[in-house]
Design a protein around this motif. Structure first.
Motif, PDB file in Angstrom:
ATOM      1  N   PHE A 282       0.902  -1.119   0.105  1.00  0.00           N
ATOM      2  CA  PHE A 282       0.002   0.046  -0.048  1.00  0.00           C
ATOM      3  C   PHE A 282       0.708   1.500  -0.148  1.00  0.00           C
ATOM      4  CE2 PHE A 282      -3.621  -2.727   0.595  1.00  0.00           C
ATOM      5  CZ  PHE A 282      -3.184  -3.549   1.744  1.00  0.00           C
ATOM      6  N   PRO A 283       1.170   1.644  -1.214  1.00  0.00           N
ATOM      7  CA  PRO A 283       2.170   2.848  -1.280  1.00  0.00           C
ATOM      8  C   PRO A 283       1.725   4.231  -0.460  1.00  0.00           C
ATOM      9  CG  PRO A 283       1.189   2.357  -3.357  1.00  0.00           C
ATOM     10  CD  PRO A 283       0.813   1.393  -2.546  1.00  0.00           C
ATOM     11  N   GLU A 284       0.351   4.298  -0.328  1.00  0.00           N
ATOM     12  CA  GLU A 284      -0.162   5.520   0.490  1.00  0.00           C
ATOM     13  C   GLU A 284      -0.653   4.928   1.818  1.00  0.00           C
ATOM     14  OE1 GLU A 284      -1.269   7.701  -3.763  1.00  0.00           O
ATOM     15  OE2 GLU A 284      -2.495   7.798  -2.118  1.00  0.00           O
ATOM     16  N   ARG A 285      -0.270   3.992   2.188  1.00  0.00           N
ATOM     17  CA  ARG A 285      -0.743   3.166   3.504  1.00  0.00           C
ATOM     18  C   ARG A 285      -2.258   2.909   3.318  1.00  0.00           C
ATOM     19  NH1 ARG A 285       0.818   6.351   8.600  1.00  0.00           N
ATOM     20  NH2 ARG A 285       0.075   8.112   7.514  1.00  0.00           N
ATOM     21  N   VAL A 286      -2.867   2.470   4.092  1.00  0.00           N
ATOM     22  CA  VAL A 286      -4.227   1.793   4.133  1.00  0.00           C
ATOM     23  C   VAL A 286      -4.930   1.974   5.355  1.00  0.00           C
ATOM     24  CG1 VAL A 286      -3.944  -0.462   4.502  1.00  0.00           C
ATOM     25  CG2 VAL A 286      -5.652   0.475   2.785  1.00  0.00           C
ATOM     26  N   ASN A 287      -6.267   2.154   5.434  1.00  0.00           N
ATOM     27  CA  ASN A 287      -7.284   1.889   6.456  1.00  0.00           C
ATOM     28  C   ASN A 287      -7.696   0.479   6.676  1.00  0.00           C
ATOM     29  OD1 ASN A 287      -7.827   4.841   7.466  1.00  0.00           O
ATOM     30  ND2 ASN A 287      -8.159   5.140   5.116  1.00  0.00           N
ATOM     31  N   VAL A 288      -7.753   0.154   7.916  1.00  0.00           N
ATOM     32  CA  VAL A 288      -7.859  -1.405   7.936  1.00  0.00           C
ATOM     33  C   VAL A 288      -9.084  -1.814   8.590  1.00  0.00           C
ATOM     34  CG1 VAL A 288      -6.636  -3.537   8.939  1.00  0.00           C
ATOM     35  CG2 VAL A 288      -5.303  -1.831   8.248  1.00  0.00           C
ATOM     36  N   ASN A 289      -9.938  -2.399   7.966  1.00  0.00           N
ATOM     37  CA  ASN A 289     -11.437  -2.568   8.556  1.00  0.00           C
ATOM     38  C   ASN A 289     -11.422  -4.225   8.898  1.00  0.00           C
ATOM     39  OD1 ASN A 289     -12.739   0.016   8.207  1.00  0.00           O
ATOM     40  ND2 ASN A 289     -11.602  -0.231   6.089  1.00  0.00           N
ATOM     41  N   VAL A 290     -11.890  -4.414  10.076  1.00  0.00           N
ATOM     42  CA  VAL A 290     -12.448  -5.911  10.271  1.00  0.00           C
ATOM     43  C   VAL A 290     -13.556  -5.802  10.755  1.00  0.00           C
ATOM     44  CG1 VAL A 290     -11.878  -7.788  11.835  1.00  0.00           C
ATOM     45  CG2 VAL A 290      -9.925  -6.418  10.945  1.00  0.00           C
ATOM     46  N   ALA A 291     -14.604  -6.712   9.905  1.00  0.00           N
ATOM     47  CA  ALA A 291     -15.906  -6.924  10.240  1.00  0.00           C
ATOM     48  C   ALA A 291     -16.751  -8.086  10.291  1.00  0.00           C
ATOM     49  CB  ALA A 291     -16.755  -6.059   8.940  1.00  0.00           C
ATOM     50  N   SER A 292     -17.860  -8.390  10.783  1.00  0.00           N
ATOM     51  CA  SER A 292     -18.536  -9.588  10.796  1.00  0.00           C
ATOM     52  C   SER A 292     -19.920  -9.038  10.421  1.00  0.00           C
ATOM     53  CB  SER A 292     -18.804 -10.150  12.326  1.00  0.00           C
ATOM     54  OG  SER A 292     -19.313  -9.463  13.261  1.00  0.00           O
ATOM     55  N   VAL A 293     -20.450 -10.248   9.888  1.00  0.00           N
ATOM     56  CA  VAL A 293     -22.046  -9.968   9.456  1.00  0.00           C
ATOM     57  C   VAL A 293     -23.046 -10.792  10.268  1.00  0.00           C
ATOM     58  CG1 VAL A 293     -23.545  -9.955   7.526  1.00  0.00           C
ATOM     59  CG2 VAL A 293     -21.330  -9.422   7.057  1.00  0.00           C
ATOM     60  N   GLU A 294     -23.906 -10.112  10.905  1.00  0.00           N
ATOM     61  CA  GLU A 294     -24.964 -10.908  11.737  1.00  0.00           C
ATOM     62  C   GLU A 294     -26.143 -10.280  11.832  1.00  0.00           C
ATOM     63  OE1 GLU A 294     -21.490 -10.441  15.064  1.00  0.00           O
ATOM     64  OE2 GLU A 294     -23.319 -10.268  15.681  1.00  0.00           O
ATOM     65  N   GLY A 295     -27.189 -11.127  11.372  1.00  0.00           N
ATOM     66  CA  GLY A 295     -28.659 -10.683  11.187  1.00  0.00           C
ATOM     67  C   GLY A 295     -28.823  -9.527  10.397  1.00  0.00           C
ATOM     68  N   GLY A 296     -28.137  -9.566   9.134  1.00  0.00           N
ATOM     69  CA  GLY A 296     -28.287  -8.664   8.125  1.00  0.00           C
ATOM     70  C   GLY A 296     -27.587  -7.196   8.209  1.00  0.00           C
ATOM     71  N   ALA A 297     -26.943  -7.261   9.502  1.00  0.00           N
ATOM     72  CA  ALA A 297     -26.214  -5.922   9.698  1.00  0.00           C
ATOM     73  C   ALA A 297     -24.534  -6.206   9.704  1.00  0.00           C
ATOM     74  CB  ALA A 297     -26.781  -5.298  11.120  1.00  0.00           C
ATOM     75  N   ILE A 298     -23.820  -5.198   9.879  1.00  0.00           N
ATOM     76  CA  ILE A 298     -22.364  -5.458   9.819  1.00  0.00           C
ATOM     77  C   ILE A 298     -21.877  -4.792  11.263  1.00  0.00           C
ATOM     78  CG2 ILE A 298     -20.394  -4.403   8.987  1.00  0.00           C
ATOM     79  CD1 ILE A 298     -21.727  -4.165   6.238  1.00  0.00           C
ATOM     80  N   ARG A 299     -21.125  -5.539  11.887  1.00  0.00           N
ATOM     81  CA  ARG A 299     -20.225  -5.057  13.072  1.00  0.00           C
ATOM     82  C   ARG A 299     -18.848  -4.680  12.573  1.00  0.00           C
ATOM     83  NH1 ARG A 299     -19.913  -8.705  17.032  1.00  0.00           N
ATOM     84  NH2 ARG A 299     -19.276  -7.235  18.546  1.00  0.00           N
ATOM     85  N   LEU A 300     -18.457  -3.497  12.957  1.00  0.00           N
ATOM     86  CA  LEU A 300     -17.266  -3.118  12.349  1.00  0.00           C
ATOM     87  C   LEU A 300     -16.083  -2.441  13.464  1.00  0.00           C
ATOM     88  CD1 LEU A 300     -15.498  -2.400   9.944  1.00  0.00           C
ATOM     89  CD2 LEU A 300     -16.759  -0.226   9.831  1.00  0.00           C
ATOM     90  N   ARG A 301     -14.909  -2.847  13.138  1.00  0.00           N
ATOM     91  CA  ARG A 301     -13.770  -2.175  13.906  1.00  0.00           C
ATOM     92  C   ARG A 301     -12.846  -1.796  12.833  1.00  0.00           C
ATOM     93  NH1 ARG A 301     -10.840  -5.879  17.749  1.00  0.00           N
ATOM     94  NH2 ARG A 301     -10.366  -3.734  18.986  1.00  0.00           N
ATOM     95  N   THR A 302     -12.188  -0.433  13.111  1.00  0.00           N
ATOM     96  CA  THR A 302     -11.209   0.072  12.432  1.00  0.00           C
ATOM     97  C   THR A 302      -9.821   0.592  12.758  1.00  0.00           C
ATOM     98  OG1 THR A 302     -13.137   0.686  10.831  1.00  0.00           O
ATOM     99  CG2 THR A 302     -11.202   1.881  10.403  1.00  0.00           C
ATOM    100  N   PHE A 303      -8.878   0.007  12.191  1.00  0.00           N
ATOM    101  CA  PHE A 303      -7.656   0.637  12.548  1.00  0.00           C
ATOM    102  C   PHE A 303      -7.220   1.655  11.527  1.00  0.00           C
ATOM    103  CE2 PHE A 303      -3.588   0.368  14.923  1.00  0.00           C
ATOM    104  CZ  PHE A 303      -2.501   0.923  14.314  1.00  0.00           C
ATOM    105  N   GLU A 304      -7.363   3.022  11.951  1.00  0.00           N
ATOM    106  CA  GLU A 304      -7.204   3.943  10.776  1.00  0.00           C
ATOM    107  C   GLU A 304      -5.592   4.476  10.589  1.00  0.00           C
ATOM    108  OE1 GLU A 304      -9.475   7.638  10.831  1.00  0.00           O
ATOM    109  OE2 GLU A 304     -11.144   6.513  11.910  1.00  0.00           O
ATOM    110  N   ARG A 305      -5.893   4.219   9.315  1.00  0.00           N
ATOM    111  CA  ARG A 305      -4.275   4.823   8.761  1.00  0.00           C
ATOM    112  C   ARG A 305      -4.217   6.358   9.514  1.00  0.00           C
ATOM    113  NH1 ARG A 305      -3.865   6.910   2.584  1.00  0.00           N
ATOM    114  NH2 ARG A 305      -5.416   8.228   3.293  1.00  0.00           N
ATOM    115  N   GLY A 306      -2.952   6.421   9.943  1.00  0.00           N
ATOM    116  CA  GLY A 306      -2.654   7.832  10.484  1.00  0.00           C
ATOM    117  C   GLY A 306      -3.260   8.077  11.910  1.00  0.00           C
TER     118      GLY A 306
END
Ligand SMILES: N[C@H](CCC[C@H](N)C(=O)O)C(=O)O
Length: 263
Positions: free
Chosen positions: A175-199
């Motif tokens: 990722f030459p400009e670095r990147v935002n890292v998202n980890v998610a699970s899908v439950e009951g038609g919705a998304i649960r999300l945690r993000t390790f943000e660039r910078g």
């Protein structure tokens, strides 16, 4: 030199907003880092600088807590629309539109990009998914929603060591400009999300992360649009269909107005 600022947050992702439309302000990486410092400055995940625009109601510049200037910030866009009443916002990631509707703000971002060189990646490869892995995180989708994101879907979100693995992915040379890292699970038609943000590292919510993750889940037919994205700081509703820009709806909160001495 004393400057007024507004402290705001979008679902706990917090910002210092400086309005330089009438009085220019020369922002540097060092000054942005100082203002974002939670002990020696005001403290925020991102510093937001408002400037005049020839193509929109205003221009929004975004500086992460590490000082890096970046293209887009979803949660801050809702805050700026609420604070200023702007309907169009020029950013380095594209022209955005927004409107405050009661307690919520609706923002239309850009059409997502999926090509390797639009993320960008350092060399040609598939992005849906990328044929790569980092420890037990593997085969993410890579998506640019004005800024670069990777999205990993996991079965057990609590078990994902995002604090440990996030920094290595954020700064991987692929990722030459670095990147935002998202980890998610899908439950009951919705998304649960945690993000390790660039910078900025782990944040309580990431607006563009919610957009990128919703797009990835809709493309993979894991959910249908519109979809609710649950994050530590609260929920966003994201809508998207192929060929369209991404639309995001959620809260924006004004905390206080203050004055900082920029020396
Ligand atoms: N860390 C991001 C900028 C802030 C995005 C996030 N706070 C949001 O609400 O979208 C980047 O370097 O692209």
């Amino acid at each position: 030199m004393l400057r007024q600022f507004h402290k705001m947050h979008g679902l706990g992702n917090d910002f210092v907003i400086l309005d330089a439309r009438d009085e220019p302000l020369a922002m540097t990486e060092a000054l942005a880092r100082h203002i974002a410092d939670r002990r020696e400055g005001v403290g925020c995940d991102q510093l937001i600088l408002l400037e005049p625009s020839a193509s929109a109601d205003l221009k929004m510049r975004i500086f992460n807590a590490d000082g890096s200037e970046v293209e887009s910030c979803g949660n801050a866009t809702r805050c700026v629309v609420k604070l200023t009443g702007a309907a169009t916002v020029e950013t380095a990631g594209g022209l955005l539109t927004g409107s405050a509707e009661g307690a919520e703000v609706e923002v239309t971002l850009v059409e997502p990009r999926f090509e390797w060189d639009a993320i960008p990646l350092a060399y040609p490869m598939p992005t849906d998914p990328m044929p790569m892995g980092w420890e037990n995180f593997d085969r993410p989708q890579a998506i640019n929603v004005g800024n670069p994101h990777v999205v990993f879907f996991v079965d057990d979100l609590e078990d994902a060591d995002l604090e440990g693995i996030g920094p290595g992915i954020e700064s991987d040379p692929v990722f030459p400009e670095r990147v935002n890292v998202n980890v998610a699970s899908v439950e009951g038609g919705a998304i649960r999300l945690r993000t390790f943000e660039r910078g900025a590292g782990l944040t309580r919510a990431c607006g563009t992360g919610a957009c990128a993750t919703a797009v990835a889940a809709i493309r993979a037919r894991l959910v249908t649009s519109p979809v609710t994205v649950h994050m530590a700081g609260g929920d966003l509703t994201i809508a998207w269909a192929p060929g369209e820009p991404v639309r995001m709806r959620g809260s924006a909160t004004h905390v206080f107005k203050g004055t900082i001495d920029l020396q």
